[in-house]
Design an enzyme around this catalytic site. Structure first.
Site, PDB file in Angstrom:
ATOM      1  N   GLU A 179       4.786   6.897  20.827  1.00 36.93           N
ATOM      2  CA  GLU A 179       6.103   6.278  20.999  1.00 36.93           C
ATOM      3  C   GLU A 179       6.851   6.958  22.128  1.00 36.93           C
ATOM      4  O   GLU A 179       6.793   8.177  22.253  1.00 36.93           O
ATOM      5  CB  GLU A 179       6.891   6.366  19.691  1.00 36.93           C
ATOM      6  CG  GLU A 179       6.227   5.587  18.568  1.00 36.93           C
ATOM      7  CD  GLU A 179       7.006   5.636  17.262  1.00 36.93           C
ATOM      8  OE1 GLU A 179       8.057   6.326  17.198  1.00 36.93           O
ATOM      9  OE2 GLU A 179       6.563   4.998  16.301  1.00 36.93           O
ATOM     10  N   TRP A 236      14.598   2.560  10.089  1.00 37.86           N
ATOM     11  CA  TRP A 236      15.419   3.540   9.385  1.00 37.86           C
ATOM     12  C   TRP A 236      16.910   3.390   9.670  1.00 37.86           C
ATOM     13  O   TRP A 236      17.743   3.899   8.922  1.00 37.86           O
ATOM     14  CB  TRP A 236      15.024   4.958   9.813  1.00 37.86           C
ATOM     15  CG  TRP A 236      15.330   5.237  11.261  1.00 37.86           C
ATOM     16  CD1 TRP A 236      14.542   4.952  12.339  1.00 37.86           C
ATOM     17  CD2 TRP A 236      16.529   5.813  11.800  1.00 37.86           C
ATOM     18  NE1 TRP A 236      15.164   5.324  13.515  1.00 37.86           N
ATOM     19  CE2 TRP A 236      16.382   5.859  13.217  1.00 37.86           C
ATOM     20  CE3 TRP A 236      17.704   6.300  11.230  1.00 37.86           C
ATOM     21  CZ2 TRP A 236      17.362   6.368  14.058  1.00 37.86           C
ATOM     22  CZ3 TRP A 236      18.696   6.811  12.070  1.00 37.86           C
ATOM     23  CH2 TRP A 236      18.520   6.844  13.462  1.00 37.86           C
ATOM     24  N   LEU A 286       1.314   9.749   6.509  1.00 37.26           N
ATOM     25  CA  LEU A 286       0.205   9.940   7.440  1.00 37.26           C
ATOM     26  C   LEU A 286      -0.445  11.283   7.167  1.00 37.26           C
ATOM     27  O   LEU A 286       0.164  12.336   7.367  1.00 37.26           O
ATOM     28  CB  LEU A 286       0.699   9.868   8.886  1.00 37.26           C
ATOM     29  CG  LEU A 286      -0.360  10.060   9.972  1.00 37.26           C
ATOM     30  CD1 LEU A 286      -1.421   8.968   9.887  1.00 37.26           C
ATOM     31  CD2 LEU A 286       0.287  10.087  11.346  1.00 37.26           C
ATOM     32  N   ARG A 319       4.116   4.722   9.552  1.00 38.88           N
ATOM     33  CA  ARG A 319       3.637   5.617  10.600  1.00 38.88           C
ATOM     34  C   ARG A 319       2.603   4.869  11.438  1.00 38.88           C
ATOM     35  O   ARG A 319       1.689   4.236  10.907  1.00 38.88           O
ATOM     36  CB  ARG A 319       2.998   6.874  10.013  1.00 38.88           C
ATOM     37  CG  ARG A 319       3.967   7.987   9.668  1.00 38.88           C
ATOM     38  CD  ARG A 319       4.518   8.626  10.936  1.00 38.88           C
ATOM     39  NE  ARG A 319       5.355   9.776  10.673  1.00 38.88           N
ATOM     40  CZ  ARG A 319       6.676   9.738  10.585  1.00 38.88           C
ATOM     41  NH1 ARG A 319       7.305   8.582  10.709  1.00 38.88           N
ATOM     42  NH2 ARG A 319       7.366  10.841  10.383  1.00 38.88           N
ATOM     43  N   HIS A 352      10.790   1.522  16.387  1.00 39.35           N
ATOM     44  CA  HIS A 352      10.987   2.546  15.349  1.00 39.35           C
ATOM     45  C   HIS A 352      12.442   2.522  14.883  1.00 39.35           C
ATOM     46  O   HIS A 352      13.154   3.538  14.859  1.00 39.35           O
ATOM     47  CB  HIS A 352      10.615   3.942  15.854  1.00 39.35           C
ATOM     48  CG  HIS A 352      10.267   4.894  14.748  1.00 39.35           C
ATOM     49  ND1 HIS A 352       9.240   5.798  14.830  1.00 39.35           N
ATOM     50  CD2 HIS A 352      10.796   5.060  13.518  1.00 39.35           C
ATOM     51  CE1 HIS A 352       9.163   6.503  13.712  1.00 39.35           C
ATOM     52  NE2 HIS A 352      10.107   6.060  12.896  1.00 39.35           N
ATOM     53  N   ILE A 386       0.862  -1.178   0.000  1.00 38.38           N
ATOM     54  CA  ILE A 386       0.000   0.000   0.000  1.00 38.38           C
ATOM     55  C   ILE A 386       0.898   1.228   0.000  1.00 38.38           C
ATOM     56  O   ILE A 386       1.475   1.595   1.017  1.00 38.38           O
ATOM     57  CB  ILE A 386      -0.950   0.013   1.212  1.00 38.38           C
ATOM     58  CG1 ILE A 386      -1.646  -1.351   1.373  1.00 38.38           C
ATOM     59  CG2 ILE A 386      -1.966   1.143   1.076  1.00 38.38           C
ATOM     60  CD1 ILE A 386      -2.442  -1.796   0.163  1.00 38.38           C
ATOM     61  N   GLY A 387       1.034   1.843  -1.170  1.00 40.35           N
ATOM     62  CA  GLY A 387       1.952   2.963  -1.347  1.00 40.35           C
ATOM     63  C   GLY A 387       3.144   2.528  -2.171  1.00 40.35           C
ATOM     64  O   GLY A 387       3.857   1.585  -1.806  1.00 40.35           O
TER      65      GLY A 387
END
Length: 326
Positions: A267, A289, A211, A238, A286, A153-154
């Site tokens: 978070e 990245w 988002l 997100r 998280h 999705i994306g």
């Protein structure tokens, strides 16, 4: 008396080192580092700033009204939902993210999560630790990639790389992204699909959209009910894209078999979150990245684009190019 150099305020950053100060200072800019958590703190710390370097601090329209000199906001990261981009545009302020510093890392983390859920690794690991030894018992639901579907999705930088990796592993890949031409999706070897159909056919759904008001809680009780029983969910994008209460309920009922989550609505994840104890959940902090390479690149790229903007060079990552027409 000569006008002082433009001021750049680092509103907040938990990244190590002083790369922004080095890069901005070498360009002759003044730098002020703050530790802002609220909009009011931003307004006070940045009242005379020409540019901001922002990690998580809220940059709201009322704040922007108080920053008379502000011309540019650079985000330390890809998402920019903490910045009122429409408000910045209306005030002639450019906003840029740092979109490509960790594409490889996030795609790799996503695929690791996809495969962990496909092969039931969290469940099998816990079973062994609990003294069980049954591939056919605890491994129920393990997928053969060539007989399974992944819905991406994306289809931006990260989503398209995830789709490429998933296809290379043998998965059928369906893609939903209303902002990408279907021909481009097909040219990459995938199947374009409306959202409802993508959710209905997928064994694994992975999210790669920004988002926004339109995507907030994209996966909720209603949309998860449309997913096939036993489907799995991956989110490295997100946390606000998923209704976490509804997800915990879907996991408890077994309608969603498993979820791998790197991001959360709040978070760090609350100790009281039902996701901590929901069955079939893989959690990371998280971290998608992160690598030493991406950690080094992020502050440098985010600071460098401030220099480029203020010196009149193009900044391709500006997310609101229409700012210039206001």
């Amino acid at each position: 008396m000569a006008e002082p150099p433009p001021l750049v305020v680092v509103t907040d950053s938990d990244l190590p080192g002083d790369a922004p100060e080095q890069i901005l200072g070498a360009a002759g800019l003044r730098v002020r580092r703050a530790s802002c958590r609220s909009a009011e703190e931003v307004a006070r710390a940045a009242r005379d700033a020409t540019a901001l370097l922002v990690q998580w601090a809220p940059i709201t329209a009322p704040v922007l009204d108080r920053l008379d000199r502000l011309r540019f906001v650079s985000r330390l990261g890809i998402g920019h939902d903490m910045i009122d981009v429409a408000g910045a545009t209306a005030r002639g302020i450019a906003v840029a993210n740092t979109p490509d510093y960790c594409v490889e890392e996030v795609a790799a983390h996503t695929i690791a999560m996809v495969m962990a859920l496909a092969r039931r690794l969290p469940v099998l690991d816990r079973a062994v630790r609990d003294g069980r030894w049954s591939a056919t018992g605890d491994g129920v639901g393990a997928l053969r990639p060539s007989r399974a579907s992944v819905a991406v999705i994306g289809f931006g930088r990260i989503g398209s790389l995830v789709a490429e990796h998933a296809r290379a592993l043998g998965f059928r890949v369906v893609v939903h992204d209303p902002n990408v031409e279907e021909a481009a999706v097909r040219a990459a070897g995938h199947e374009p699909s409306p959202l409802e159909e993508a959710l209905a056919v997928a064994d694994i759904v992975t999210l790669h959209v920004p988002l926004t008001d339109l995507t907030r809680r994209l996966l909720n009780g209603e949309t998860m009910a449309r997913m096939r029983p036993g489907a799995r969910i991956v989110n490295t994008c997100r946390g606000g894209l998923i209704d976490e209460t509804a997800l915990a309920e879907a996991l408890a009922s077994g309608h969603v078999a498993a979820a791998a989550l790197d991001v959360f609505e709040q978070e760090p994840l609350s100790a009281a979150s039902p996701l901590r104890h929901a069955p079939g959940v893989l959690l990371t902090p998280h971290a998608a990245w992160y690598s030493p390479d991406s950690l080094e690149e992020l502050p440098r790229r985010a600071a460098r684009q401030i220099v480029d903007f203020l010196e009149g060079r193009p900044v391709p990552s500006i997310v609101n190019p229409e700012y210039a027409s206001t």
